[in-house]
Write a protein that holds these residues in place. Structure first.
Motif, mmCIF file in Angstrom:
data_model
loop_
_atom_site.group_PDB
_atom_site.id
_atom_site.type_symbol
_atom_site.label_atom_id
_atom_site.label_comp_id
_atom_site.label_asym_id
_atom_site.label_seq_id
_atom_site.Cartn_x
_atom_site.Cartn_y
_atom_site.Cartn_z
ATOM 1 N N LEU A 10 0.842 -1.193 0.000
ATOM 2 C CA LEU A 10 0.000 0.000 0.000
ATOM 3 C C LEU A 10 0.876 1.240 0.000
ATOM 4 N N GLU A 11 1.938 1.211 0.789
ATOM 5 C CA GLU A 11 2.815 2.383 0.903
ATOM 6 C C GLU A 11 3.400 2.811 -0.450
ATOM 7 N N GLU A 12 3.839 1.840 -1.251
ATOM 8 C CA GLU A 12 4.423 2.229 -2.545
ATOM 9 C C GLU A 12 3.356 2.688 -3.530
ATOM 10 N N LEU A 13 2.133 2.217 -3.364
ATOM 11 C CA LEU A 13 1.063 2.616 -4.274
ATOM 12 C C LEU A 13 0.419 3.951 -3.891
ATOM 13 N N ILE A 14 0.735 4.479 -2.715
ATOM 14 C CA ILE A 14 0.206 5.799 -2.349
ATOM 15 C C ILE A 14 1.312 6.846 -2.208
ATOM 16 N N TYR A 15 2.572 6.434 -2.311
ATOM 17 C CA TYR A 15 3.667 7.389 -2.177
ATOM 18 C C TYR A 15 3.633 8.413 -3.305
ATOM 19 N N SER A 16 3.842 9.669 -2.946
ATOM 20 C CA SER A 16 3.931 10.742 -3.937
ATOM 21 C C SER A 16 4.999 11.730 -3.506
ATOM 22 N N GLY A 17 6.045 11.853 -4.304
ATOM 23 C CA GLY A 17 7.080 12.849 -4.027
ATOM 24 C C GLY A 17 6.512 14.252 -4.053
ATOM 25 N N THR A 18 5.558 14.497 -4.949
ATOM 26 C CA THR A 18 4.911 15.812 -5.036
ATOM 27 C C THR A 18 4.142 16.093 -3.749
ATOM 28 N N ALA A 19 3.382 15.112 -3.269
ATOM 29 C CA ALA A 19 2.624 15.290 -2.026
ATOM 30 C C ALA A 19 3.575 15.583 -0.875
ATOM 31 N N LYS A 20 4.650 14.820 -0.814
ATOM 32 C CA LYS A 20 5.624 14.994 0.269
ATOM 33 C C LYS A 20 6.258 16.390 0.221
ATOM 34 N N SER A 21 6.703 16.792 -0.960
ATOM 35 C CA SER A 21 7.384 18.087 -1.072
ATOM 36 C C SER A 21 6.444 19.276 -0.848
ATOM 37 N N ARG A 22 5.165 19.088 -1.108
ATOM 38 C CA ARG A 22 4.202 20.193 -0.936
ATOM 39 C C ARG A 22 3.387 20.083 0.349
ATOM 40 N N GLY A 23 3.680 19.072 1.159
ATOM 41 C CA GLY A 23 2.970 18.908 2.421
ATOM 42 C C GLY A 23 1.514 18.509 2.252
ATOM 43 N N LEU A 24 1.205 17.755 1.204
ATOM 44 C CA LEU A 24 -0.170 17.320 0.948
ATOM 45 C C LEU A 24 -0.383 15.911 1.491
ATOM 46 N N ASP A 25 -1.516 15.705 2.147
ATOM 47 C CA ASP A 25 -1.863 14.381 2.658
ATOM 48 C C ASP A 25 -2.414 13.555 1.505
ATOM 49 N N ASN A 26 -1.824 12.412 1.239
ATOM 50 C CA ASN A 26 -2.268 11.553 0.139
ATOM 51 C C ASN A 26 -2.810 10.223 0.664
ATOM 52 N N THR A 27 -3.486 10.269 1.801
ATOM 53 C CA THR A 27 -4.042 9.067 2.410
ATOM 54 C C THR A 27 -5.351 8.697 1.715
ATOM 55 N N PRO A 28 -5.439 7.474 1.194
ATOM 56 C CA PRO A 28 -6.663 7.052 0.521
ATOM 57 C C PRO A 28 -7.740 6.614 1.500
ATOM 58 N N GLY A 29 -8.983 6.630 1.037
ATOM 59 C CA GLY A 29 -10.100 6.110 1.810
ATOM 60 C C GLY A 29 -10.252 4.615 1.574
ATOM 61 N N GLU A 30 -11.250 4.009 2.211
ATOM 62 C CA GLU A 30 -11.468 2.560 2.084
ATOM 63 C C GLU A 30 -11.712 2.132 0.646
ATOM 64 N N ARG A 31 -12.531 2.885 -0.079
ATOM 65 C CA ARG A 31 -12.860 2.543 -1.461
ATOM 66 C C ARG A 31 -11.602 2.551 -2.335
ATOM 67 N N GLU A 32 -10.751 3.556 -2.141
ATOM 68 C CA GLU A 32 -9.523 3.663 -2.924
ATOM 69 C C GLU A 32 -8.558 2.522 -2.585
ATOM 70 N N ILE A 33 -8.509 2.148 -1.297
ATOM 71 C CA ILE A 33 -7.638 1.035 -0.888
ATOM 72 C C ILE A 33 -8.128 -0.270 -1.518
ATOM 73 N N GLU A 34 -9.440 -0.467 -1.571
ATOM 74 C CA GLU A 34 -10.000 -1.663 -2.225
ATOM 75 C C GLU A 34 -9.612 -1.694 -3.702
ATOM 76 N N SER A 35 -9.671 -0.542 -4.361
ATOM 77 C CA SER A 35 -9.286 -0.467 -5.773
ATOM 78 C C SER A 35 -7.804 -0.745 -5.951
ATOM 79 N N LEU A 36 -6.979 -0.190 -5.062
ATOM 80 C CA LEU A 36 -5.531 -0.435 -5.137
ATOM 81 C C LEU A 36 -5.219 -1.916 -4.949
ATOM 82 N N GLU A 37 -5.940 -2.567 -4.042
ATOM 83 C CA GLU A 37 -5.724 -3.996 -3.825
ATOM 84 C C GLU A 37 -6.105 -4.790 -5.068
ATOM 85 N N LYS A 38 -7.202 -4.412 -5.701
ATOM 86 C CA LYS A 38 -7.625 -5.076 -6.939
ATOM 87 C C LYS A 38 -6.592 -4.844 -8.043
ATOM 88 N N LEU A 39 -6.096 -3.624 -8.154
ATOM 89 C CA LEU A 39 -5.072 -3.298 -9.138
ATOM 90 C C LEU A 39 -3.810 -4.140 -8.900
#
Length: 146
Positions: A10-39
């Motif tokens: 999950l960590e590698e599929l939600i990591y964003s250098g842009t989010a990190k450098s701009r201080g943006l939270d890129n935490t997915p919700g349950e639905r997005e996590i389910e989609s990432l697992e399917k992917l």
């Protein structure tokens, strides 16, 4: 570390250098996590197993703020956790052809497979997404985009 499949977290599929450098939270919700697992289980892992080498995720889930910050379109499947951009270095073209072959043989079904950036001999990265009611096994080539 939370594994979504044998080789993808999950960590590698939600990591964003842009989010990190701009201080943006890129935490997915349950639905997005389910989609990432399917992917990860239905598309990325079968590709990784057939390729036989590690595949780097350069962009997976992007919340709307992160997607906007990277210049993504509002309808991007990245926002739903349904897409990933992948990279294997100098073998991107080989990986793209392997994925095309897997699609042709019915081993995987994707929404889109996109050769992105680079030139006609080597993509800079490969975009791959889950199938939807609108998108099924669409293969596109977008050259020169960085």
């Amino acid at each position: 570390m939370k594994y979504l499949s044998k080789n993808f977290t999950l960590e590698e599929l939600i990591y964003s250098g842009t989010a990190k450098s701009r201080g943006l939270d890129n935490t997915p919700g349950e639905r997005e996590i389910e989609s990432l697992e399917k992917l990860a289980t239905k598309i990325l892992q079968p590709i990784r197993d057939k390729y036989g080498k590690p595949i780097k995720i350069t962009s997976g889930y992007r919340n709307p703020s992160v997607n906007s910050a990277v210049g993504g379109v509002k309808t991007s499947q990245h926002v739903g956790g349904e897409a990933a951009d992948i990279f294997v270095g100098g073998d991107n073209a080989k990986l793209f052809r392997l994925i095309q072959d897997m699609i042709k043989k019915g081993e995987i079904t994707v929404g889109q497979l996109i050769w992105e950036g680079g030139n006609k001999t080597q993509p800079r990265w490969i975009h791959i997404s889950l199938p939807t009611s609108r998108l099924k096994n669409q293969i596109l080539y977008i050259y020169g985009k960085n």
